[in-house]
Design an enzyme around this catalytic site. Structure first.
Site, short mmCIF file in Angstrom:
data_model
loop_
_atom_site.label_atom_id
_atom_site.label_comp_id
_atom_site.label_asym_id
_atom_site.label_seq_id
_atom_site.Cartn_x
_atom_site.Cartn_y
_atom_site.Cartn_z
N HIS A 93 0.85 -1.29 -0.02
CA HIS A 93 0.07 -0.02 0.04
C HIS A 93 0.81 1.29 0.05
CE1 HIS A 93 -3.39 -2.84 0.56
NE2 HIS A 93 -4.08 -1.86 0.40
N GLU A 137 4.49 -8.98 -11.74
CA GLU A 137 3.97 -7.77 -11.53
C GLU A 137 2.45 -7.59 -12.09
OE1 GLU A 137 4.76 -5.03 -14.71
OE2 GLU A 137 5.55 -3.51 -13.43
N1 LIG Z 1 11.39 -5.09 -18.32
C1 LIG Z 1 10.34 -4.27 -17.70
N2 LIG Z 1 9.45 -3.71 -18.56
C2 LIG Z 1 8.31 -3.13 -17.91
C3 LIG Z 1 8.12 -3.16 -16.67
C4 LIG Z 1 9.08 -3.75 -15.79
O1 LIG Z 1 8.91 -3.63 -14.66
N3 LIG Z 1 10.16 -4.33 -16.34
N4 LIG Z 1 7.04 -2.39 -16.30
C5 LIG Z 1 5.94 -2.06 -16.81
C6 LIG Z 1 4.70 -1.30 -16.30
O2 LIG Z 1 4.93 -1.15 -14.90
C7 LIG Z 1 3.57 -1.86 -16.70
O3 LIG Z 1 2.56 -1.50 -15.72
C8 LIG Z 1 3.18 -2.96 -17.39
O4 LIG Z 1 2.36 -2.85 -18.19
P1 LIG Z 1 1.65 -3.91 -19.00
O5 LIG Z 1 2.72 -4.66 -19.84
O6 LIG Z 1 0.60 -3.05 -19.83
O7 LIG Z 1 1.15 -5.11 -18.14
P2 LIG Z 1 -0.17 -5.89 -18.54
O8 LIG Z 1 0.44 -7.38 -18.08
O9 LIG Z 1 -1.18 -5.86 -17.47
O10 LIG Z 1 -0.62 -5.53 -20.03
P3 LIG Z 1 -1.71 -6.33 -20.74
O11 LIG Z 1 -1.19 -7.06 -22.05
O12 LIG Z 1 -2.59 -5.19 -21.36
O13 LIG Z 1 -2.62 -7.13 -19.90
C9 LIG Z 1 6.30 -2.02 -18.54
N5 LIG Z 1 7.58 -2.64 -18.81
ZN LIG Z 2 3.96 -0.64 -13.37
#
Ligand SMILES: Nc1nc2c(c(=O)[nH]1)N=C([C@H](O)[C@H](O)COP(=O)(O)OP(=O)(O)OP(=O)(O)O)CN2
Ligand SMILES: [Zn+2]
Length: 148
Positions: A93, A137
């Site tokens: 949080h 993540e």
């Molecule tokens: N090497 C990294 N690349 C990215 C990171 C990271 O931590 N390491 N983080 C992000 C972002 O924080 C982002 O929130 C991730 O977004 P996204 O890929 O859109 O996440 P989803 O899995 O929810 O995507 P959908 O395909 O839309 O479901 C980006 N890059």
């Molecule tokens: Zn993020």
């Protein structure tokens, strides 16, 4: 007698045990070493000035000898307490970039969150026991760090 089961107490066995913990936090991917344009180009929607949130899942794995007396690599209750101190108290949080001093000048990618957790878990666990930090993540974005 050949083939007689004598338990596993004569051989040294190595086991891997994992504790899973979830936490919620928000962050923004932004580097003070990059221009505003490059931040936007590289991080895209994750550079949104007001940030965005995740329900992170962390798996902490320790590797070690299975103690023949206790039957444990380490007590999972102790591992749970370590994770509470290293993950939940500082990160759950929270706004990672604003509330956690480590991320004031370190981009809060999941790779760097894994390094942060590794470094702090290593300080509270017995020496050479920590094996892996794995962070989801999102359901689709998964990072593994093994201290290399
Ligand atoms: N090497 C990294 N690349 C990215 C990171 C990271 O931590 N390491 N983080 C992000 C972002 O924080 C982002 O929130 C991730 O977004 P996204 O890929 O859109 O996440 P989803 O899995 O929810 O995507 P959908 O395909 O839309 O479901 C980006 N890059
Ligand atoms: Zn993020």
């Amino acid at each position: 007698m050949a083939g007689t089961f004598d338990g596993n107490n004569t051989a040294e066995r190595v086991g891997y045990i994992t504790r899973v913990q979830s936490f919620s936090a928000c962050h923004r991917l932004h580097s003070s070493r990059l221009s505003a344009e490059d931040n936007k180009r590289i991080f895209g929607k994750c550079n949104n000035p007001n940030g965005h949130g995740h329900n992170y899942k962390v798996e902490v794995t320790v590797r070690g000898k299975i103690d023949p007396v206790t039957g444990m690599v380490m007590n999972l209750t102790d591992l749970k307490r370590c994770i509470e101190d290293v993950v939940m108290t500082p990160l759950d949080h929270k706004n990672l970039d604003m509330d956690v001093p480590y991320f004031a000048d370190v981009v809060s990618t999941t790779e760097n969150v894994a390094v942060y957790i590794w470094d702090n878990m290593a300080k509270v666990l017995p020496p050479n026991l920590l094996y892996e930090i794995k962070i989801y993540e999102t359901d689709k974005n998964v990072v593994i760090y093994r201290g290399e």
